[in-house]
Design a protein around this motif. Structure first.
Motif, PDB file in Angstrom:
ATOM      1  N   HIS A 275      -8.514  -6.183  -1.977  1.00  0.00           N
ATOM      2  CA  HIS A 275      -8.018  -5.786  -0.663  1.00  0.00           C
ATOM      3  C   HIS A 275      -7.956  -4.258  -0.586  1.00  0.00           C
ATOM      4  CE1 HIS A 275      -7.281  -9.703   1.045  1.00  0.00           C
ATOM      5  NE2 HIS A 275      -6.788 -10.089  -0.117  1.00  0.00           N
ATOM      6  N   ASP A 276      -7.724  -3.759   0.605  1.00  0.00           N
ATOM      7  CA  ASP A 276      -7.824  -2.317   0.826  1.00  0.00           C
ATOM      8  C   ASP A 276      -6.819  -1.547  -0.025  1.00  0.00           C
ATOM      9  OD1 ASP A 276      -8.904  -0.064   2.632  1.00  0.00           O
ATOM     10  OD2 ASP A 276      -6.724   0.161   2.762  1.00  0.00           O
ATOM     11  N   TYR A 277      -7.319  -0.544  -0.702  1.00  0.00           N
ATOM     12  CA  TYR A 277      -6.515   0.283  -1.619  1.00  0.00           C
ATOM     13  C   TYR A 277      -5.304   0.879  -0.908  1.00  0.00           C
ATOM     14  CZ  TYR A 277      -5.627   3.910  -5.163  1.00  0.00           C
ATOM     15  OH  TYR A 277      -5.056   4.711  -6.117  1.00  0.00           O
ATOM     16  N   HIS A 278      -5.538   1.488   0.242  1.00  0.00           N
ATOM     17  CA  HIS A 278      -4.486   2.237   0.920  1.00  0.00           C
ATOM     18  C   HIS A 278      -3.480   1.305   1.602  1.00  0.00           C
ATOM     19  CE1 HIS A 278      -6.809   5.862   0.181  1.00  0.00           C
ATOM     20  NE2 HIS A 278      -7.874   5.198   0.620  1.00  0.00           N
ATOM     21  N   LEU A 279      -3.954   0.223   2.198  1.00  0.00           N
ATOM     22  CA  LEU A 279      -3.053  -0.660   2.932  1.00  0.00           C
ATOM     23  C   LEU A 279      -2.161  -1.464   1.982  1.00  0.00           C
ATOM     24  CD1 LEU A 279      -2.147  -1.616   5.678  1.00  0.00           C
ATOM     25  CD2 LEU A 279      -4.022  -3.285   5.690  1.00  0.00           C
ATOM     26  N   THR A 280      -2.713  -1.920   0.860  1.00  0.00           N
ATOM     27  CA  THR A 280      -1.871  -2.637  -0.105  1.00  0.00           C
ATOM     28  C   THR A 280      -0.766  -1.724  -0.621  1.00  0.00           C
ATOM     29  OG1 THR A 280      -3.472  -2.103  -1.857  1.00  0.00           O
ATOM     30  CG2 THR A 280      -3.648  -4.267  -0.836  1.00  0.00           C
ATOM     31  N   PRO A 354      -0.270   4.189  11.068  1.00  0.00           N
ATOM     32  CA  PRO A 354      -1.458   3.687  10.367  1.00  0.00           C
ATOM     33  C   PRO A 354      -1.408   4.015   8.883  1.00  0.00           C
ATOM     34  CG  PRO A 354      -2.088   4.826  12.379  1.00  0.00           C
ATOM     35  CD  PRO A 354      -0.623   5.069  12.193  1.00  0.00           C
ATOM     36  N   ALA A 355      -2.066   3.190   8.082  1.00  0.00           N
ATOM     37  CA  ALA A 355      -2.093   3.420   6.636  1.00  0.00           C
ATOM     38  C   ALA A 355      -2.642   4.803   6.315  1.00  0.00           C
ATOM     39  CB  ALA A 355      -2.914   2.339   5.952  1.00  0.00           C
ATOM     40  N   LEU A 356      -3.613   5.256   7.087  1.00  0.00           N
ATOM     41  CA  LEU A 356      -4.195   6.587   6.915  1.00  0.00           C
ATOM     42  C   LEU A 356      -4.318   7.260   8.275  1.00  0.00           C
ATOM     43  CD1 LEU A 356      -7.039   5.950   4.326  1.00  0.00           C
ATOM     44  CD2 LEU A 356      -4.879   7.121   3.927  1.00  0.00           C
ATOM     45  N   PRO A 357      -3.990   8.552   8.372  1.00  0.00           N
ATOM     46  CA  PRO A 357      -4.075   9.239   9.668  1.00  0.00           C
ATOM     47  C   PRO A 357      -5.479   9.204  10.270  1.00  0.00           C
ATOM     48  CG  PRO A 357      -2.832  10.552   8.093  1.00  0.00           C
ATOM     49  CD  PRO A 357      -3.433   9.416   7.323  1.00  0.00           C
ATOM     50  N   GLU A 358      -6.510   9.270   9.415  1.00  0.00           N
ATOM     51  CA  GLU A 358      -7.873   9.306   9.950  1.00  0.00           C
ATOM     52  C   GLU A 358      -8.290   8.004  10.626  1.00  0.00           C
ATOM     53  OE1 GLU A 358      -8.349   9.224   5.356  1.00  0.00           O
ATOM     54  OE2 GLU A 358      -6.963  10.048   6.850  1.00  0.00           O
ATOM     55  N   ASP A 359      -7.527   6.927  10.395  1.00  0.00           N
ATOM     56  CA  ASP A 359      -7.837   5.661  11.064  1.00  0.00           C
ATOM     57  C   ASP A 359      -7.565   5.726  12.558  1.00  0.00           C
ATOM     58  OD1 ASP A 359      -8.706   4.540   8.749  1.00  0.00           O
ATOM     59  OD2 ASP A 359      -6.938   3.307   8.390  1.00  0.00           O
ATOM     60  N   ARG A 360      -6.959   6.841  13.001  1.00  0.00           N
ATOM     61  CA  ARG A 360      -6.777   7.005  14.444  1.00  0.00           C
ATOM     62  C   ARG A 360      -8.090   7.258  15.172  1.00  0.00           C
ATOM     63  NH1 ARG A 360      -1.871   9.576  12.545  1.00  0.00           N
ATOM     64  NH2 ARG A 360      -0.038   8.524  13.460  1.00  0.00           N
ATOM     65  N   GLU A 361      -9.152   7.487  14.419  1.00  0.00           N
ATOM     66  CA  GLU A 361     -10.485   7.627  15.009  1.00  0.00           C
ATOM     67  C   GLU A 361     -11.323   6.417  14.624  1.00  0.00           C
ATOM     68  OE1 GLU A 361     -11.206   9.890  17.076  1.00  0.00           O
ATOM     69  OE2 GLU A 361      -9.448  11.156  16.766  1.00  0.00           O
ATOM     70  N   PRO A 362     -12.129   5.868  15.543  1.00  0.00           N
ATOM     71  CA  PRO A 362     -12.929   4.675  15.229  1.00  0.00           C
ATOM     72  C   PRO A 362     -13.999   4.945  14.184  1.00  0.00           C
ATOM     73  CG  PRO A 362     -13.483   5.534  17.396  1.00  0.00           C
ATOM     74  CD  PRO A 362     -12.286   6.290  16.932  1.00  0.00           C
ATOM     75  N   VAL A 363     -14.587   6.155  14.197  1.00  0.00           N
ATOM     76  CA  VAL A 363     -15.575   6.554  13.190  1.00  0.00           C
ATOM     77  C   VAL A 363     -15.369   8.030  12.884  1.00  0.00           C
ATOM     78  CG1 VAL A 363     -17.334   4.842  13.831  1.00  0.00           C
ATOM     79  CG2 VAL A 363     -17.308   7.076  14.970  1.00  0.00           C
ATOM     80  N   ASP A 365     -17.378  11.675  11.492  1.00  0.00           N
ATOM     81  CA  ASP A 365     -18.717  12.248  11.407  1.00  0.00           C
ATOM     82  C   ASP A 365     -18.874  13.151  10.193  1.00  0.00           C
ATOM     83  OD1 ASP A 365     -17.189  14.385  12.157  1.00  0.00           O
ATOM     84  OD2 ASP A 365     -18.087  14.626  14.145  1.00  0.00           O
ATOM     85  N   SER A 366     -17.910  13.113   9.266  1.00  0.00           N
ATOM     86  CA  SER A 366     -17.994  13.912   8.057  1.00  0.00           C
ATOM     87  C   SER A 366     -17.098  13.311   6.995  1.00  0.00           C
ATOM     88  CB  SER A 366     -17.571  15.361   8.340  1.00  0.00           C
ATOM     89  OG  SER A 366     -17.417  16.083   7.133  1.00  0.00           O
ATOM     90  N   VAL A 367     -17.451  13.507   5.713  1.00  0.00           N
ATOM     91  CA  VAL A 367     -16.586  13.041   4.630  1.00  0.00           C
ATOM     92  C   VAL A 367     -15.406  13.980   4.413  1.00  0.00           C
ATOM     93  CG1 VAL A 367     -18.437  11.830   3.435  1.00  0.00           C
ATOM     94  CG2 VAL A 367     -17.959  14.234   2.869  1.00  0.00           C
ATOM     95  N   GLN A 372      -9.087   9.830   0.055  1.00  0.00           N
ATOM     96  CA  GLN A 372      -9.297   9.933  -1.391  1.00  0.00           C
ATOM     97  C   GLN A 372      -8.347   8.943  -2.064  1.00  0.00           C
ATOM     98  OE1 GLN A 372     -11.431  11.670  -3.119  1.00  0.00           O
ATOM     99  NE2 GLN A 372     -11.981  13.567  -2.070  1.00  0.00           N
ATOM    100  N   GLN A 373      -8.901   8.042  -2.857  1.00  0.00           N
ATOM    101  CA  GLN A 373      -8.050   7.069  -3.541  1.00  0.00           C
ATOM    102  C   GLN A 373      -7.385   7.666  -4.779  1.00  0.00           C
ATOM    103  OE1 GLN A 373     -11.194   4.191  -3.999  1.00  0.00           O
ATOM    104  NE2 GLN A 373     -10.300   2.851  -2.447  1.00  0.00           N
ATOM    105  N   LEU A 374      -8.069   8.590  -5.469  1.00  0.00           N
ATOM    106  CA  LEU A 374      -7.567   9.183  -6.694  1.00  0.00           C
ATOM    107  C   LEU A 374      -7.355  10.679  -6.484  1.00  0.00           C
ATOM    108  CD1 LEU A 374      -9.992   7.391  -9.192  1.00  0.00           C
ATOM    109  CD2 LEU A 374      -7.701   6.665  -8.469  1.00  0.00           C
ATOM    110  N   ASP A 375      -6.344  11.230  -7.156  1.00  0.00           N
ATOM    111  CA  ASP A 375      -6.076  12.650  -6.984  1.00  0.00           C
ATOM    112  C   ASP A 375      -6.979  13.482  -7.894  1.00  0.00           C
ATOM    113  OD1 ASP A 375      -4.963  12.660  -9.575  1.00  0.00           O
ATOM    114  OD2 ASP A 375      -2.945  12.288  -8.783  1.00  0.00           O
ATOM    115  N   ALA A 376      -6.879  14.809  -7.753  1.00  0.00           N
ATOM    116  CA  ALA A 376      -7.786  15.704  -8.467  1.00  0.00           C
ATOM    117  C   ALA A 376      -7.638  15.575  -9.981  1.00  0.00           C
ATOM    118  CB  ALA A 376      -7.528  17.151  -8.033  1.00  0.00           C
TER     119      ALA A 376
END
Length: 395
Positions: A275-280, A354-363, A365-367, A372-376
């Motif tokens: 299941h989704d890393y961030h939502l779990t 939302p689990a992640l702020p970027e999910d406020r956009e449907p798609v 256009d850049s990475v 990021q699932q893992l930190d630096a």
């Protein structure tokens, strides 16, 4: 966010009423009417699909200035296991095929109702060798299989014509009595806690949220599906704006599982994959922050509405929120505190962003703004050679 009190009496009453309504997959109209009435009493609007899947609506009550705002879905299934008449024997007894995946071991001895096109009849599911006085030790050695059980109707039925005269036909639904018990110590024992206990917990969470009039961070669709036990479930009924899907279902407490008998279980993977890393982790963090007992687990032989949504092609994050259940798909047992904790978690989730702020956009256009699932530090080089990702992308 507020940790809301759960009306446990409402939860238990709702569960008993749900269990009293036969609803094997394919025979679910009555329980759809019941659930719709429950939502009506809370003032929660909803829509029905042609087959009866319910998609309710809790509108967002926090301001959102963006052009697009995602929604979330919390899904629980109303259908249960059951059986169907597959043959009328010359002696008037009925052979069965299971509705859903479950062992005939749990069918033996069950009291049932056979639903004809115009009526109903009571009966018992018996092994073919049912009498020790007749078959001796052979009753203990006969195989466990659906071909080894039959329905004995509690009617004057001694040949196939007698059954036909009652209106019994191949394809009639057979519903097993749930036989619920709510004990003074909080344990609940019954068939079909999967998933009527989950539905009761979701309805109790909705009652808590509507009674308290708390703010809802994202438009929320509580969805009640009808075919989870036969594999389709949430393959339909999810709105195109939904970005997160939480499945509400059982968490088996058997040897080899980390699900504990009390508290909420968040499985990180089931038979459909992770299941989704961030939502779990959002669900786990809500439990930690608000003092809800929680456990992580991995389910091996497990299918859910959340998995159905992904297999249908929805681009959604998924997670499961489960109540601990012993002897799943049999005479199941859970505890009322587990269901109350689950309802509290669901009510907190409805209030969360939302689990992640970027999910406020449907798609995107850049990475650059992708998660990021893992930190630096976790991604730092080790002694194991790693490819130069930047170099590979430039080639």
């Amino acid at each position: 966010m507020e940790k809301l009190p759960i009306d446990v009496d409402y939860l238990k009453t709702t569960l008993l009423e749900l269990l009293a309504i036969p609803s094997p997959a394919g025979l679910t109209d009555a329980i759809v009417h019941y659930t719709g009435c429950r939502l009506d009493r809370m003032g929660i609007p909803y829509q029905l699909t042609r087959r009866g899947t319910i998609r309710a609506l809790l509108p967002r009550s926090l301001p959102e200035r963006r052009r697009y705002s995602p929604a979330r879905a919390i899904v629980a299934h109303l259908d249960t296991l059951g059986a169907m008449v597959s043959q009328i024997k010359p002696n008037g007894r009925l052979t069965l095929r299971p509705v859903g995946t479950w062992s005939s071991r749990w069918a033996e001895g069950g009291r049932v109702t056979v639903f004809t096109d115009h009526g109903r009849h009571r009966g018992s599911v018996l092994p073919l060798l049912a009498s020790g006085h007749v078959y001796g030790d052979a009753v203990d050695t006969q195989p466990v299989a659906w071909e080894q059980v039959e329905v004995r109707l509690d009617e004057q039925v001694f040949m196939a014509a007698d059954a036909a005269a009652l209106g019994i036909q191949v394809g009639d639904f057979v519903a097993f009595d749930p036989n619920p018990e709510l004990l003074d110590n909080g344990f609940i024992v019954s068939r079909y806690l999967d998933n009527k206990a989950g539905v009761a917990a979701l309805l109790a969470a909705l009652k808590a949220v509507t009674d308290a009039k708390v703010a809802i961070a994202m438009t929320c669709h509580p969805i009640f599906t009808l075919t989870e036990e036969v594999g389709s479930g949430a393959r339909a009924g999810i709105d195109k704006d939904v970005s997160e899907v939480i499945g509400v279902d059982i968490g088996p407490t058997e040897a080899g599982q980390d699900t504990q008998r009390m508290g909420v279980t968040i499985p990180l993977m089931d038979s459909a994959g992770p299941h989704d890393y961030h939502l779990t982790r959002r669900l786990l963090s809500l439990c930690t922050e608000h003092g809800i007992p929680s456990h992580r687990d991995v389910f091996r032989f497990y299918h859910s509405d959340a998995g159905s949504a992904v297999s249908a092609g929805y681009d959604v994050r998924t997670a499961l929120a489960c109540f601990a259940t012993d002897a799943s798909h049999g005479y199941e047992r859970t505890h009322v505190s587990t269901l109350a904790h689950l309802a509290q978690l669901l009510s907190l989730y409805m209030q969360s962003p939302p689990a992640l702020p970027e999910d406020r956009e449907p798609v995107l256009d850049s990475v650059d703004s992708f998660s990021q699932q893992l930190d630096a530090e976790q991604m730092a080089p080790t002694d194991t050679p790693r490819p130069d990702l930047g170099k590979l992308l430039r080639q």
